[in-house]
Design a protein around this motif. Structure first.
Motif, short mmCIF file in Angstrom:
data_model
loop_
_atom_site.label_atom_id
_atom_site.label_comp_id
_atom_site.label_asym_id
_atom_site.label_seq_id
_atom_site.Cartn_x
_atom_site.Cartn_y
_atom_site.Cartn_z
N CYS A 133 1.46 -1.37 -0.45
CA CYS A 133 -0.26 -0.16 -0.04
C CYS A 133 1.16 1.26 -0.24
N ASP A 134 1.86 1.41 0.80
CA ASP A 134 3.17 2.20 0.44
C ASP A 134 3.29 2.67 -0.21
N ILE A 135 3.87 1.89 -1.24
CA ILE A 135 4.61 1.58 -2.94
C ILE A 135 3.36 1.97 -3.62
N THR A 136 2.32 1.75 -3.30
CA THR A 136 1.10 2.21 -4.23
C THR A 136 0.61 3.71 -4.07
N THR B 122 -7.73 11.06 -14.06
CA THR B 122 -7.59 10.36 -12.76
C THR B 122 -6.70 9.73 -13.18
N VAL B 123 -5.22 9.59 -12.46
CA VAL B 123 -4.39 9.16 -12.55
C VAL B 123 -4.54 7.59 -11.11
N GLU B 124 -4.67 6.26 -11.28
CA GLU B 124 -4.64 5.50 -10.89
C GLU B 124 -3.58 3.98 -10.91
N PRO B 125 -2.78 4.28 -10.43
CA PRO B 125 -2.08 3.00 -10.83
C PRO B 125 -3.00 1.42 -9.57
N MET B 126 -2.50 1.06 -10.52
CA MET B 126 -2.90 -0.64 -9.79
C MET B 126 -1.72 -1.33 -9.80
N ILE B 127 -0.84 -1.83 -7.96
CA ILE B 127 -0.08 -2.05 -8.09
C ILE B 127 0.17 -3.53 -7.32
N ASN B 128 0.85 -4.76 -8.12
CA ASN B 128 1.41 -5.89 -7.73
C ASN B 128 1.58 -6.32 -6.29
N LEU B 129 2.20 -7.23 -5.46
CA LEU B 129 2.97 -7.43 -5.47
C LEU B 129 3.87 -8.03 -6.03
N GLY B 130 2.95 -8.97 -6.87
CA GLY B 130 3.47 -10.64 -8.19
C GLY B 130 3.66 -9.94 -9.07
N ARG B 131 3.19 -10.85 -10.40
CA ARG B 131 3.30 -10.70 -11.60
C ARG B 131 2.30 -9.97 -11.91
N PRO B 132 2.21 -8.99 -13.37
CA PRO B 132 1.52 -7.56 -13.57
C PRO B 132 -0.18 -8.28 -13.97
N ALA C 214 7.24 7.66 -14.27
CA ALA C 214 7.36 7.75 -12.78
C ALA C 214 6.91 6.66 -12.03
N ILE C 215 5.47 6.12 -12.39
CA ILE C 215 4.61 5.13 -12.05
C ILE C 215 5.71 3.42 -12.07
N GLN C 216 6.26 3.72 -13.36
CA GLN C 216 6.71 2.54 -13.32
C GLN C 216 8.04 2.36 -13.17
N THR C 217 8.84 3.14 -12.97
CA THR C 217 10.48 3.37 -12.56
C THR C 217 10.06 2.77 -10.87
N PHE C 218 9.39 3.68 -10.62
CA PHE C 218 9.62 3.82 -8.63
C PHE C 218 8.78 2.11 -8.49
N ALA C 219 7.79 1.23 -8.79
CA ALA C 219 7.13 0.51 -8.35
C ALA C 219 8.29 -0.72 -8.80
N GLU C 220 8.99 -0.86 -9.92
CA GLU C 220 9.54 -2.11 -10.66
C GLU C 220 10.80 -2.20 -9.61
N ALA C 221 11.58 -1.03 -9.38
CA ALA C 221 13.03 -0.88 -8.16
C ALA C 221 12.10 -1.09 -6.97
#
Length: 273
Positions: free
Chosen positions: A137-140, A213-223, A163-170
């Motif tokens: 949740c913090d990462i998202t 809207t900006v509304e990223p969905m981030i998974n702990l596993g695969r996308p 900005a979203i992808q670089t941070f989440a994947e890191a």
């Protein structure tokens, strides 16, 4: 909204509409009421409550404030909010099953106020949650805010995605590709499509007056996700946890305005183990 549906709908209008000061003022009212509704829902999200009860609470709040939930009966959707629990990515349908200690749940609501749409979602903790759930949740949330910080006139939607992808994947998480942000205003879903990852073949210039809207969905596993038989509920294929945060924003002459900030400062979940 799904990425494919949003892109298909934009075939009729490639250029995102540009709005003036009156629209921005209307969006402030819609965004404020939507944020107030989410504050109420977050405080009510406790072990033992049902998502159906949260849905009724949201509907009553809307009626009491002269608003209407945009999702109710939209394309056949049966409820006023979406409640997406644990491995549910988005569009979870409220029901009578009680929430359990340790669940994480995305609360997603769009209110129509005087014809204008305010759309936002937040994660809520149900009691004490695991550290990995809290970390996701913090990462998202951080990914959302980094995406919004990248918005500026003269930039483009791929700046947001980068900005979203670089941070989440890191952070060793993955960005869902199947759903996207979208333009809105008097229309619930409009141009532009806002992808939360970089797509060189699709990039929309950002100009003052755009609303989306900006509304990223981030998974702990695969996308990868799949939609269940109800036609709405999207879940992670590998059953990994998923999280989402969403704001409605407007591009200004100097940057960006967020319309759906929490009046109570409840931008993130209330507690963690």
């Amino acid at each position: 909204m799904s990425r494919d549906e949003q892109k298909a709908g934009q075939d009729r209008r490639q250029e995102p509409p540009i709005h003036g000061p009156e629209a921005f003022e209307a969006m402030r009212r819609a965004g404020r009421l939507t944020a107030e509704a989410l504050d109420l829902l977050m405080e009510a999200t406790v072990p033992g409550v049902t998502t159906e009860a949260l849905d009724r609470l949201a509907y009553a709040f809307a009626m009491d404030h002269g608003a209407y939930p945009a999702s109710l009966h939209y394309r056949g959707y049966p409820k006023s909010i979406c409640t997406s629990i644990n491995h549910v990515v988005c569009h979870g349908i409220p029901n009578d099953k009680p929430l359990r200690e340790g669940d994480i749940v995305n609360l997603d609501i769009c209110l129509i106020v005087d014809g204008w749409h305010g759309d936002s979602s937040r994660m809520a903790y149900v009691g004490e949650v695991s550290r990995k759930a809290a970390r996701l949740c913090d990462i998202t949330y951080e990914a959302l805010m980094r995406g919004i910080a990248a918005i500026r006139p003269g930039g483009s939607t791929n700046d947001i995605g980068a900005a979203i992808q670089t941070f989440a994947e890191a952070e060793r998480c993955s960005v869902v590709r199947d759903f996207c942000g979208h333009g809105l205003g008097r229309t619930y879903h409009d141009a532009p499509t806002v992808l939360h990852y970089v797509e060189p073949s699709y990039d929309v210039p950002l100009r003052p007056g755009q609303l989306f809207t900006v509304e990223p969905m981030i998974n702990l596993g695969r996308p990868h996700v799949k939609v269940l038989a109800d036609g709405w509920t999207a879940v992670t294929r590998d059953r990994s946890l998923s999280a989402q945060f969403e704001h409605t924003i407007g591009v200004t002459e100097t940057g960006v305005e967020i319309f759906t900030l929490s009046p109570k400062g409840l931008h993130k979940p209330l507690s963690v183990a």
